[in-house]
Write a protein that holds these residues in place. Structure first.
Motif, mmCIF file in Angstrom:
data_model
loop_
_atom_site.group_PDB
_atom_site.id
_atom_site.type_symbol
_atom_site.label_atom_id
_atom_site.label_comp_id
_atom_site.label_asym_id
_atom_site.label_seq_id
_atom_site.Cartn_x
_atom_site.Cartn_y
_atom_site.Cartn_z
ATOM 1 N N THR A 145 0.836 -1.214 0.000
ATOM 2 C CA THR A 145 0.000 0.000 0.000
ATOM 3 C C THR A 145 0.867 1.259 0.000
ATOM 4 O O THR A 145 0.397 2.349 -0.312
ATOM 5 N N ALA A 146 2.124 1.097 0.369
ATOM 6 C CA ALA A 146 3.011 2.242 0.627
ATOM 7 C C ALA A 146 3.062 3.280 -0.483
ATOM 8 O O ALA A 146 3.052 4.489 -0.210
ATOM 9 N N GLN A 147 3.142 2.814 -1.742
ATOM 10 C CA GLN A 147 3.440 3.764 -2.817
ATOM 11 C C GLN A 147 2.388 4.869 -2.947
ATOM 12 O O GLN A 147 2.720 5.999 -3.300
ATOM 13 N N ALA A 148 1.125 4.564 -2.678
ATOM 14 C CA ALA A 148 0.091 5.608 -2.791
ATOM 15 C C ALA A 148 0.394 6.750 -1.827
ATOM 16 O O ALA A 148 0.112 7.914 -2.116
ATOM 17 N N MET A 149 0.986 6.426 -0.691
ATOM 18 C CA MET A 149 1.269 7.470 0.310
ATOM 19 C C MET A 149 2.423 8.364 -0.141
ATOM 20 O O MET A 149 2.444 9.550 0.161
ATOM 21 N N PHE A 150 3.366 7.793 -0.895
ATOM 22 C CA PHE A 150 4.450 8.628 -1.433
ATOM 23 C C PHE A 150 3.935 9.490 -2.582
ATOM 24 O O PHE A 150 4.228 10.676 -2.675
ATOM 25 N N VAL A 151 3.141 8.850 -3.448
ATOM 26 C CA VAL A 151 2.673 9.547 -4.638
ATOM 27 C C VAL A 151 1.713 10.687 -4.264
ATOM 28 O O VAL A 151 1.657 11.705 -4.946
ATOM 29 N N PHE A 166 5.381 14.288 10.372
ATOM 30 C CA PHE A 166 3.995 13.813 10.369
ATOM 31 C C PHE A 166 3.923 12.546 9.520
ATOM 32 O O PHE A 166 4.826 12.263 8.734
ATOM 33 N N GLY A 167 2.818 11.810 9.705
ATOM 34 C CA GLY A 167 2.731 10.533 9.001
ATOM 35 C C GLY A 167 1.414 10.348 8.283
ATOM 36 O O GLY A 167 0.416 11.019 8.583
ATOM 37 N N ILE A 168 1.457 9.452 7.313
ATOM 38 C CA ILE A 168 0.238 9.047 6.611
ATOM 39 C C ILE A 168 0.044 7.552 6.911
ATOM 40 O O ILE A 168 1.011 6.785 6.894
ATOM 41 N N MET A 194 -1.184 -2.876 6.966
ATOM 42 C CA MET A 194 -1.453 -1.659 7.741
ATOM 43 C C MET A 194 -0.114 -0.932 7.744
ATOM 44 O O MET A 194 0.827 -1.387 8.405
ATOM 45 N N GLU A 195 -0.032 0.138 6.968
ATOM 46 C CA GLU A 195 1.270 0.782 6.800
ATOM 47 C C GLU A 195 1.233 2.253 7.191
ATOM 48 O O GLU A 195 0.231 2.942 6.999
ATOM 49 N N ILE A 196 2.381 2.695 7.703
ATOM 50 C CA ILE A 196 2.566 4.105 8.049
ATOM 51 C C ILE A 196 3.797 4.604 7.312
ATOM 52 O O ILE A 196 4.828 3.922 7.291
ATOM 53 N N PRO A 301 6.687 1.855 9.436
ATOM 54 C CA PRO A 301 6.243 0.637 10.125
ATOM 55 C C PRO A 301 5.177 -0.046 9.244
ATOM 56 O O PRO A 301 4.140 0.547 8.967
ATOM 57 N N SER A 302 5.476 -1.243 8.804
ATOM 58 C CA SER A 302 4.582 -1.921 7.850
ATOM 59 C C SER A 302 4.188 -3.296 8.385
ATOM 60 O O SER A 302 5.016 -4.195 8.505
#
Ligand code: GAP
Length: 444
Positions: A145-151, A166-168, A194-196, A301-302
């Motif tokens: 799921t991580a890449q959507a949070m970077f993009v 801050f985190g997503i 569940m990723e941050i 944290p993933s």
């Protein structure tokens, strides 16, 4: 594991996907109890990591993204396992997991030694978006799921007006065409993460990795997995991903061995820089106070939902010998879930099902609790049997409505019920009026 798998099927936690057609390797369905367990886990993760924190926001990205995302992240090029094919029986195996005899690898399926050279096998599942099945329309089901949070970093930064650090946070499905799905739901082809992604200044990255490790250990403790049961593996230099300056794997002792539950990785500015380079769009952060612009670093944290659910079930599973009212010994199977993640919070029983006043009262108690928590009304069989059924799904509390409740033995105990505790099997008498508050305090 056999006992756990059998209990999970018998009690409606986990079924093989498409079971009536012989199943599909690496895919699982969660039944009525399993879905509640996973929901409770995800809701608590979300509450802890998003709602209870000022420095976190959530998002829900699409599973299919522009293929360019996976080129930029390196997944298209490198997200692969080395595979060999057996020319004799045509089975395909991971090259690094082949058994050896006299120093020569052989096929674990047929014993043959006529194997191809290792070739990279990409783990991303493919599909096509659009009417034509050609290279232009090729898309991948996300492997993380991580890449959507970077993009979406820039959009989220601007709309949430957060300042570093801050985190997503995100929870969602991920897909990997694992060659050897195994160990039940531990390694599947479809799973949830569940990723941050916690963005920070470069000089804070290492300290924040240790901070998040501690936060995650606290989280596991709060869902019933004590820290003593988690092994922290500090991945040594040379074994981490090339961009990572620090990675901790959190491992749990499953019945099939010590295996990874979660990774806490300091990924530096690798991801944002890669997307900046490939998209040509600025993804820097401007620090108003220091008047500097830089690419934030990230700590990730993933965790896996399914792996955590499996760890919760393994940790909760227990058997003990008990003696029933007639003096017979029997094995009591219990899932000792923490009340906050137990699928059903309270079983509610009338003492006898053929006494309308008891049934009516028990149903009213169940109805009054239902909007606030998952309860289960059961009138079938002896009370002892009903307790056992709840023990097997890990229900922490059971309430019995008896003749005292309806005032048949005098006025003193009217509108009180027995509250039975799963772990101690002790019972206490409490007023119906205080039941909801009592249960809510335990399950929050
Ligand atoms: N974004 C980083 C990432 O995806 P990962 O170590 O590949 O890192 C993170 O995956 C977590 O996702 C793992 O610790 C595990 O809990 C879960 N996971 C990964 N592959 C899985 C699979 N095939 N089946 C079930 N869970 C998996």
């Amino acid at each position: 594991m056999e006992k756990i798998v059998s209990l999970c099927k018998r009690r409606g936690f986990i079924f093989q996907s498409s079971e009536i057609y012989g199943g599909l390797n690496g895919f699982w369905d969660y039944g009525p109890m399993g879905v509640e367990l996973k929901r409770n886990l995800k809701d608590f993760w979300w509450r802890r990591n998003v709602h209870e924190r000022e420095d976190m926001v959530g998002m829900d990205g699409s599973i299919i993204m522009n293929r360019a995302v996976w080129k930029a992240s390196g997944h298209e090029e490198t997200f692969s396992d080395p595979m060999v094919d057996c020319r004799t029986c045509k089975a395909r195996h991971r090259a690094d997991q082949l058994p050896q005899k006299d120093g020569t690898p052989y096929c674990p399926a047929c014993g043959g030694r006529d194997l191809t050279e290792p070739r990279a096998f990409n783990l991303m599942l493919k599909s096509y978006a659009g009417p034509l099945e050609n290279d232009d329309n090729l898309v991948y089901l996300r492997p993380e799921t991580a890449q959507a949070m970077f993009v979406q970093f820039k959009n989220i930064l601007e709309t949430s007006r957060k300042k570093l650090p801050f985190g997503i946070a995100q929870i969602g499905k991920a897909f990997r065409n694992e060659i050897n799905p195994r160990n039940y739901i531990f390694r599947s082809r479809e799973f949830e993460q569940m990723e941050i992604e916690y963005f920070c200044r470069p000089e804070d990255g290492l300290a924040l990795t240790d901070y998040w490790l501690e936060e995650r250990l606290k989280f596991y403790e709060d869902i019933g997995i004590p820290r003593a049961k988690i092994k922290i593996h500090d991945i040594p230099d040379g074994e981490r991903a090339f961009y990572s300056k620090k990675t901790y794997d959190l491992e749990y002792e499953f019945p099939f061995g010590m295996s990874e539950l979660e990774g806490v990785a300091y990924r530096t500015d690798y991801d944002l820089s890669a997307h900046m380079k490939h998209s040509g769009k600025p993804l820097e952060y401007f620090d108003d106070e220091k008047k500097e612009k830089f690419v934030p670093h990230v700590v990730e944290p993933s965790a896996g939902v399914d792996r955590t659910a499996l760890a919760l079930i393994c940790e909760a599973f227990d058997e003990e010998e008990v003696t029933d009212e007639k003096g017979n010994k029997e094995v009591r199977t219990i899932l000792r879930f923490h009340p906050r993640i137990a699928p059903v919070k309270c079983g509610i029983f009338p003492l006898l099902k053929n006494k309308p006043a008891l049934v009516e009262k028990a149903k009213a108690v169940a109805a009054s609790l239902r909007p606030h928590m998952m309860v289960f009304y059961d009138e079938a069989g002896a009370i002892g049997r009903r307790y056992r059924r709840q023990d097997e799904i890990g229900t922490p509390f059971c309430v019995t409505v008896d003749f005292d409740t309806i005032g048949e033995n005098g006025p003193e105990k009217v509108d009180t019920v027995t509250l039975r505790h799963r772990d101690s099997m002790q019972q206490e008498r409490i007023p119906i009026a205080g039941l909801r508050a009592r249960l809510e305090a335990a399950i929050f």
